[in-house]
Enzyme design. Structure first.
Site, mmCIF file in Angstrom:
data_model
loop_
_atom_site.group_PDB
_atom_site.id
_atom_site.type_symbol
_atom_site.label_atom_id
_atom_site.label_comp_id
_atom_site.label_asym_id
_atom_site.label_seq_id
_atom_site.Cartn_x
_atom_site.Cartn_y
_atom_site.Cartn_z
ATOM 1 N N GLY A 17 0.839 -0.785 -0.006
ATOM 2 C CA GLY A 17 0.128 0.067 -0.148
ATOM 3 C C GLY A 17 0.594 1.322 0.496
ATOM 4 N N ILE A 18 0.574 2.271 0.756
ATOM 5 C CA ILE A 18 1.118 3.234 0.595
ATOM 6 C C ILE A 18 2.824 3.543 1.618
ATOM 7 C CG2 ILE A 18 1.517 5.100 2.292
ATOM 8 C CD1 ILE A 18 -2.044 5.285 2.961
ATOM 9 N N ASP A 60 8.604 -6.221 13.603
ATOM 10 C CA ASP A 60 7.403 -6.198 14.149
ATOM 11 C C ASP A 60 7.309 -4.548 14.958
ATOM 12 O OD1 ASP A 60 4.981 -5.823 15.639
ATOM 13 O OD2 ASP A 60 5.903 -7.852 16.367
ATOM 14 N N TYR A 153 -9.829 2.073 16.377
ATOM 15 C CA TYR A 153 -8.964 2.419 14.961
ATOM 16 C C TYR A 153 -8.350 3.679 15.644
ATOM 17 C CZ TYR A 153 -6.843 3.673 11.046
ATOM 18 O OH TYR A 153 -6.394 3.939 9.518
ATOM 19 N N LYS A 157 -5.520 5.910 16.199
ATOM 20 C CA LYS A 157 -4.261 7.370 15.021
ATOM 21 C C LYS A 157 -4.891 8.551 15.502
ATOM 22 C CE LYS A 157 -3.349 5.077 11.831
ATOM 23 N NZ LYS A 157 -2.176 4.680 11.496
ATOM 24 N N THR A 190 -6.055 0.707 -1.455
ATOM 25 C CA THR A 190 -5.204 -0.884 -1.156
ATOM 26 C C THR A 190 -5.205 -1.684 -0.394
ATOM 27 O OG1 THR A 190 -4.930 -0.149 1.848
ATOM 28 C CG2 THR A 190 -3.667 1.480 0.237
HETATM 29 N N1 LIG Z 1 -6.079 2.531 3.036
HETATM 30 C C1 LIG Z 1 -6.602 3.156 4.161
HETATM 31 O O1 LIG Z 1 -7.833 3.484 3.039
HETATM 32 C C2 LIG Z 1 -5.866 3.925 4.926
HETATM 33 C C3 LIG Z 1 -7.069 5.280 4.770
HETATM 34 C C4 LIG Z 1 -6.523 6.205 6.405
HETATM 35 C C5 LIG Z 1 -4.313 5.763 6.980
HETATM 36 N N2 LIG Z 1 -3.963 4.749 6.610
HETATM 37 C C6 LIG Z 1 -3.454 4.447 7.342
HETATM 38 O O2 LIG Z 1 -2.211 4.544 5.966
HETATM 39 C C7 LIG Z 1 -0.576 3.274 6.975
HETATM 40 C C8 LIG Z 1 -0.783 1.922 5.493
HETATM 41 O O3 LIG Z 1 -1.628 1.530 5.610
HETATM 42 P P1 LIG Z 1 -2.206 0.736 3.603
HETATM 43 O O4 LIG Z 1 -3.411 1.247 3.246
HETATM 44 O O5 LIG Z 1 -0.620 0.699 2.826
HETATM 45 O O6 LIG Z 1 -2.205 -0.838 3.915
HETATM 46 P P2 LIG Z 1 -1.378 -2.483 3.968
HETATM 47 O O7 LIG Z 1 -2.443 -3.194 4.677
HETATM 48 O O8 LIG Z 1 -1.803 -2.407 2.061
HETATM 49 O O9 LIG Z 1 0.015 -2.477 4.336
HETATM 50 C C9 LIG Z 1 -0.232 -1.813 5.973
HETATM 51 C C10 LIG Z 1 1.267 -2.946 6.100
HETATM 52 O O10 LIG Z 1 1.668 -2.597 7.156
HETATM 53 C C11 LIG Z 1 2.256 -3.762 7.731
HETATM 54 N N3 LIG Z 1 2.093 -4.263 9.357
HETATM 55 C C12 LIG Z 1 1.349 -4.654 10.134
HETATM 56 N N4 LIG Z 1 1.079 -5.141 11.109
HETATM 57 C C13 LIG Z 1 2.925 -4.939 11.068
HETATM 58 C C14 LIG Z 1 3.653 -4.664 12.358
HETATM 59 N N5 LIG Z 1 3.035 -5.133 13.186
HETATM 60 N N6 LIG Z 1 5.024 -4.104 12.248
HETATM 61 C C15 LIG Z 1 4.805 -4.067 10.712
HETATM 62 N N7 LIG Z 1 4.830 -4.044 10.169
HETATM 63 C C16 LIG Z 1 3.110 -4.288 10.236
HETATM 64 C C17 LIG Z 1 1.340 -5.129 6.651
HETATM 65 O O11 LIG Z 1 1.947 -5.935 6.792
HETATM 66 C C18 LIG Z 1 1.309 -4.658 5.513
HETATM 67 O O12 LIG Z 1 2.021 -4.869 4.894
HETATM 68 C C19 LIG Z 1 -2.136 2.291 8.587
HETATM 69 O O13 LIG Z 1 -1.759 3.183 9.119
HETATM 70 C C20 LIG Z 1 -3.330 2.813 8.223
HETATM 71 O O14 LIG Z 1 -4.006 2.984 9.215
HETATM 72 C C21 LIG Z 1 -4.839 3.556 5.463
#
Ligand SMILES: NC(=O)c1ccc[n+]([C@@H]2O[C@H](COP(=O)([O-])OP(=O)(O)OC[C@H]3O[C@@H](n4cnc5c(N)ncnc54)[C@H](O)[C@@H]3O)[C@@H](O)[C@H]2O)c1
Length: 262
Positions: A17-18, A60, A153, A157, A190
């Site tokens: 993702g991001i 982790d 959540y 956050k 994502t």
């Molecule tokens: N996707 C959305 O709609 C959205 C919106 C607002 C904020 N966010 C935030 O953006 C950030 C990235 O989210 P994303 O959408 O890319 O999600 P994603 O699920 O695509 O990626 C998250 C990554 O975090 C890793 N992860 C999870 N637990 C972990 C741990 N304990 N240690 C290390 N790595 C760990 C996962 O393996 C994964 O690769 C997150 O913090 C999420 O809360 C996402």
């Protein structure tokens, strides 16, 4: 000269993702990236595809020992650390009255404690060089407003939002050239949304419903968020610290037209 030539970054959640998109964009600007994720295989795949000398690390984010190890790795492999992007995160939704304590603890542990540990350990290494450094914490719109079915959540956050401001002030007060900012995306397309998609007729139906809440008419792409992270971590943002950058297509700007006929 590329914008991040020779810089060193750790990106948590870098396997997906991001975080993954941020790794690609930073590397394209000359940055060495440590792609840190609990999913090592996926992190390694990302690191191997980057355009600079970059590596993967199994991290982790909720483990203090793992953070100490990754800082050692950054110092021994690349000689220091200029950028930390805390993007690792998890989320789950349910009625507040039914939220299992284990879900609450997991979100606090990964989203908030993970970000706390990252900031704390990164500062110790960043300040050694005295070079300008930056931390970007990926929070959420849910770090600025509440959510009916995502209390845990939002609590985690929201903690990231004020942790970020406190870290920014701490570094400024100590005279460290380390800036710290938070990013607050709306829905981003994502893998994080995959578990939610099952409740809809299709993934597209879910995205359409989310987009209808966004004045710009779409959900965000990882590149929308990565672009903002690169700005906050660049020298262009040298005067920006303690900032909460909202990337929401206008969602929090106010009320859309409800008071007149069009
Ligand atoms: N996707 C959305 O709609 C959205 C919106 C607002 C904020 N966010 C935030 O953006 C950030 C990235 O989210 P994303 O959408 O890319 O999600 P994603 O699920 O695509 O990626 C998250 C990554 O975090 C890793 N992860 C999870 N637990 C972990 C741990 N304990 N240690 C290390 N790595 C760990 C996962 O393996 C994964 O690769 C997150 O913090 C999420 O809360 C996402």
């Amino acid at each position: 000269m590329k914008k991040f030539q020779g810089k060193i970054a750790i990106i948590t959640g870098g396997a997906s993702g991001i975080g993954r998109e941020t790794a690609v964009q930073l590397a394209n600007e000359g940055c060495h990236v440590i792609v840190a994720d609990i999913n090592f295989d996926a992190a390694e795949k990302v690191a191997k595809g980057l355009s600079t000398d970059s590596i993967a690390f199994k991290l982790d984010v909720s483990s203090e020992e793992a953070w100490i190890d990754i800082m050692k790795c950054a110092e021994e492999t690349f000689g220091g650390l200029d950028i930390l992007v805390n993007s690792a995160g998890i989320g789950s939704a349910c009625d507040f009255e039914d939220m299992p304590l284990s879900d609450w603890n997991a979100m606090l542990s990964v989203n908030l404690t993970g970000t706390f540990l990252g900031c704390q350990k990164a500062i110790k290494l960043m300040k050694k060089s005295g070079n300008p450094a930056a931390i970007a914490n990926v929070s959420s719109l849910g770090g600025l407003v509440g959510g009916e079915d995502i209390a845990g959540y939002c609590a985690s956050k929201g903690g990231v939002t004020l942790l970020t401001k406190s870290v920014a002030l701490y570094c400024a007060g100590k005279g460290y050239d380390i800036r710290c900012n938070s990013i607050h995306p709306t829905y981003v397309d994502t893998e994080m949304l995959d578990p939610i998609a099952g409740a809809f007729s299709s993934r597209q139906a879910m995205l359409d419903g989310m987009a209808s809440q966004v004045p710009l008419g779409r959900v965000a792409k990882p590149a929308d968020i990565a672009g903002a992270i690169l700005y906050l971590c660049s020298s262009t943002a040298a005067m920006v610290t303690g900032h909460q950058m909202v990337i929401d297509g206008g969602q929090l700007a106010g009320m859309t037209a409800q008071h007149s006929t069009k």
